[in-house]
Design a protein around this motif. Sequence first.
Motif, short mmCIF file in Angstrom:
data_model
loop_
_atom_site.label_atom_id
_atom_site.label_comp_id
_atom_site.label_asym_id
_atom_site.label_seq_id
_atom_site.Cartn_x
_atom_site.Cartn_y
_atom_site.Cartn_z
N GLU A 17 63.81 56.05 37.31
CA GLU A 17 63.42 54.70 37.76
C GLU A 17 63.08 54.65 39.24
OE1 GLU A 17 66.55 52.15 36.50
OE2 GLU A 17 65.94 52.30 34.40
N GLY A 54 65.78 62.39 36.86
CA GLY A 54 65.94 61.78 35.53
C GLY A 54 64.58 61.55 34.88
N GLY A 56 64.14 58.32 32.91
CA GLY A 56 64.22 56.96 32.38
C GLY A 56 62.98 56.10 32.64
N PHE A 59 60.85 57.86 29.39
CA PHE A 59 61.43 57.85 28.03
C PHE A 59 62.94 58.03 28.09
CE2 PHE A 59 62.26 59.26 23.72
CZ PHE A 59 61.35 58.53 22.98
N ALA A 74 64.74 62.30 20.03
CA ALA A 74 64.46 61.35 21.11
C ALA A 74 64.95 61.93 22.45
CB ALA A 74 65.14 60.02 20.81
N ASP A 75 66.11 62.58 22.41
CA ASP A 75 66.64 63.17 23.65
C ASP A 75 65.76 64.31 24.15
OD1 ASP A 75 68.71 61.45 24.11
OD2 ASP A 75 70.22 62.66 23.11
N MET A 79 64.07 64.67 27.79
CA MET A 79 64.14 65.85 28.67
C MET A 79 62.73 66.27 29.10
SD MET A 79 67.31 68.08 27.21
CE MET A 79 67.39 67.62 25.49
N GLY A 135 67.19 68.26 32.35
CA GLY A 135 68.62 67.95 32.28
C GLY A 135 69.47 69.18 32.03
N THR A 136 70.39 69.07 31.07
CA THR A 136 71.24 70.21 30.72
C THR A 136 70.56 71.09 29.67
OG1 THR A 136 72.27 69.04 28.88
CG2 THR A 136 73.34 68.80 31.03
N ASN A 138 70.33 70.06 26.65
CA ASN A 138 70.98 69.66 25.38
C ASN A 138 70.87 68.17 25.15
OD1 ASN A 138 72.40 72.30 24.84
ND2 ASN A 138 73.22 71.79 26.84
N PHE A 141 73.28 64.46 26.19
CA PHE A 141 73.76 64.49 27.58
C PHE A 141 72.82 63.65 28.43
CE2 PHE A 141 75.96 68.13 25.87
CZ PHE A 141 77.16 68.14 26.56
N ASP A 144 72.68 62.69 34.76
CA ASP A 144 73.85 62.58 35.66
C ASP A 144 74.77 63.77 35.43
OD1 ASP A 144 73.07 60.27 36.84
OD2 ASP A 144 74.53 58.96 35.85
N1 UDP Z 1 68.48 63.91 28.29
C1 UDP Z 1 69.16 64.72 27.38
N2 UDP Z 1 69.98 65.71 27.86
C2 UDP Z 1 70.19 65.92 29.18
C3 UDP Z 1 69.52 65.08 30.09
C4 UDP Z 1 68.67 64.09 29.63
O1 UDP Z 1 69.02 64.56 26.19
O2 UDP Z 1 70.94 66.84 29.55
C5 UDP Z 1 67.51 62.92 27.79
C6 UDP Z 1 68.13 61.60 27.31
O3 UDP Z 1 67.40 61.16 26.20
C7 UDP Z 1 67.89 60.67 28.47
C8 UDP Z 1 66.55 61.14 29.01
O4 UDP Z 1 66.60 62.57 28.82
O5 UDP Z 1 67.82 59.32 28.05
C9 UDP Z 1 66.29 60.82 30.45
O6 UDP Z 1 67.42 61.17 31.24
P1 UDP Z 1 68.32 60.06 31.96
O7 UDP Z 1 68.48 58.87 31.05
O8 UDP Z 1 69.56 60.73 32.42
O9 UDP Z 1 67.38 59.69 33.17
P2 UDP Z 1 67.59 58.62 34.36
O10 UDP Z 1 68.38 57.46 33.81
O11 UDP Z 1 68.36 59.33 35.42
O12 UDP Z 1 66.21 58.28 34.79
#
Ligand code: UDP
Length: 251
Positions: A17, A54, A56, A59, A74-75, A79, A135-136, A138, A141, A144
Amino acid sequence: MSADPKYKRVLLKCSGEALMADGTTGIDNDTVERIAAEIASVSRLDVEVCVVIGGGNIFRGVSASTHGMARASADYMGMLATVMNALALQNAIERLGIETRVLSAIPMASVCEPYIRRRAMRHLEKKRVVIFAAGTGNPFFTTDTAAALRAAEMGCDVLLKGTQVDGVYSDDPLRNPDAIRYERLDYMDVLSQDLKVMDASAISLARENNIPILVFSIQKPGAFSDVLTGVGRCTIIEQRKEEKTGVLANG
Ligand code: UDP
């Protein structure tokens, strides 16, 4: 800049964001350039900089899964979104003359390097800004947690969470004018009071590895370097001194 940085190796967690313009989604070029300039100015102070970005703004896995999509798929899309943000940020930082590498937890050979811990360490020693993507690697997760994980793996002195406001508040300060701002917190305060800073697994990981978390406003120009030199406004989350030394309050 009035003082030398207090830390040698740092990790900045920046949410997706933070790359959007007000009231939009996706990547805003001017905003990316502004954040890139913040990172470049810290790198020029001879601080080794890691970044976890991130996704967000593009997606979020949880939101898509509430509309019926399998959470794991979706995750993975979430990523992939972080990889797009990482490439945008890499480009903007390199235009400022700072060398960077994007390392993805999901191997994508033709796009960027795969995450290999020792390789990441080598890049940092060579003063390259290392951007950790995907991200990780996986599902289930968040970035963060990825930030706390990479900070521990890289031996970072501190984890910085760039947010929209200048620290941790008891409530959303943008909605509640009576929200109280904290100057200093223990990891356990964040967990027990369910303060919305980072998710619980990220806080626990930072706590187990004794990595202080500085929460500051990524929106304020110069804030990243100011916080590192001790002149900026932030909330510090760390273990209370008496717990560190094992001294009990009642003697
Ligand atoms: N995500 C995931 N595994 C991770 C990190 C991220 O599956 O280790 C996916 C998850 O769907 C998450 C999206 O990636 O909603 C975006 O990451 P995040 O929401 O942490 O982003 P931010 O809120 O920091 O923009």
